[in-house]
Design an enzyme around this catalytic site. Structure first.
Site, PDB file in Angstrom:
ATOM      1  CE1 TYR A  26      -3.890   2.303   0.623  1.00  0.00           C
ATOM      2  CE2 TYR A  26      -2.397   3.366   2.177  1.00  0.00           C
ATOM      3  CZ  TYR A  26      -3.568   3.376   1.441  1.00  0.00           C
ATOM      4  OH  TYR A  26      -4.402   4.469   1.504  1.00  0.00           O
TER       5      TYR A  26
ATOM      6  CB  SER B 157       0.336   1.300  -4.364  1.00  0.00           C
ATOM      7  OG  SER B 157      -0.446   1.553  -3.208  1.00  0.00           O
TER       8      SER B 157
END
Length: 252
Positions: A151, A154
């Site tokens: 996460y 990204s």
């Protein structure tokens, strides 16, 4: 603010629109005069259908989904002015426990989906020499947290993608910016919270921010709307932090 319709007549695509921040963004855009293609993998997005909202059930990371969203905007509303890359997912695993499939799913949704939609939206916006793209990033774009490596990777990449695309887009009259959100009361953690109550987990974590709470999705939507509007006409490649001061605290 109720009397300001800064996106009146504009046409937008919002990804991850079925709930949370995406739903708040879609609702606010429509309330301020825009028409919206509301895209989500969750079929519940169909409930948003109305005179100014066209739902689209699609996986934003799949080939063809971005093309379909842009075509739908033009077919139904004749143009495309705004794109909000909001859709995102999270997996709570240590790197040593994460499968390649886990990693790729996070990157595909949070980053590749934004790339695909931005690319196709740009193709529609370039001929009209106007438009705005807003990416929903995070304070995790800059700070690391154990168990969410995919996460944070990204979202970090999404911030850099925002800056780079902004340089390519501005010569065509298209502005690209991002909002770096903090803890927001959404269902994104429902699948990773031990009791399935992701909102409670985010509310609890939000108390550690200097502001002392997590955000309501509507608060993030207001920042997105500002960046999408002409009021932010001199903002290019910015990542505007709306995290209750969390990034200030973490960085101190």
């Amino acid at each position: 603010m109720q009397g300001i319709n800064e996106v009146e007549g504009k046409v937008a695509i919002v990804t991850g629109a079925a709930s949370g921040i995406g739903r708040a963004i879609s609702d606010l855009l429509v309330a301020r005069g825009a028409r919206v293609v509301a895209e989500d993998i969750d079929p519940s997005v169909e409930a948003l259908a109305g005179p100014n909202v066209v739902p689209l059930v699609a996986d934003i990371s799949a080939d063809g989904s971005a093309e379909k969203a842009v075509a739908l905007a033009i077919e139904r509303f004749s143009r495309l002015d705004l794109l909000v890359n909001n859709a995102g997912i999270i997996i709570n695993k240590l790197v040593v426990d994460m499968s390649r499939a886990d990693w790729e799913r996070i990157i595909n949704v949070n980053l590749t989906g934004a790339f695909l939609h931005s690319r196709e939206a740009m193709k529609a916006m370039i001929p009209q020499r106007s438009g705005a793209i807003v990416n929903v990033a995070s304070y995790a774009s800059y700070f690391a947290f154990p168990t969410i490596a995919a996460y944070t990777a990204s979202k970090g990449a999404l911030a850099q993608f925002t800056r780079t695309l902004a340089l390519e887009a501005i010569e065509h009259g298209i502005r690209v910016n991002a909002v770096g959100s903090g803890d927001v009361l959404t269902n994104i953690l429902n699948t990773v919270a031990a009791d399935g109550n992701g909102i409670a987990a985010l509310a609890a974590h939000g108390t550690s921010a200097p502001i002392g709470r997590a955000a309501d999705p509507k608060e993030i939507a207001e920042v997105v709307l500002f960046l999408a509007s002409a009021r932010a006409s001199f903002m290019v490649g910015s990542v505007v932090m709306a995290d209750g001061g969390m990034s200030v605290k973490v960085g101190s």
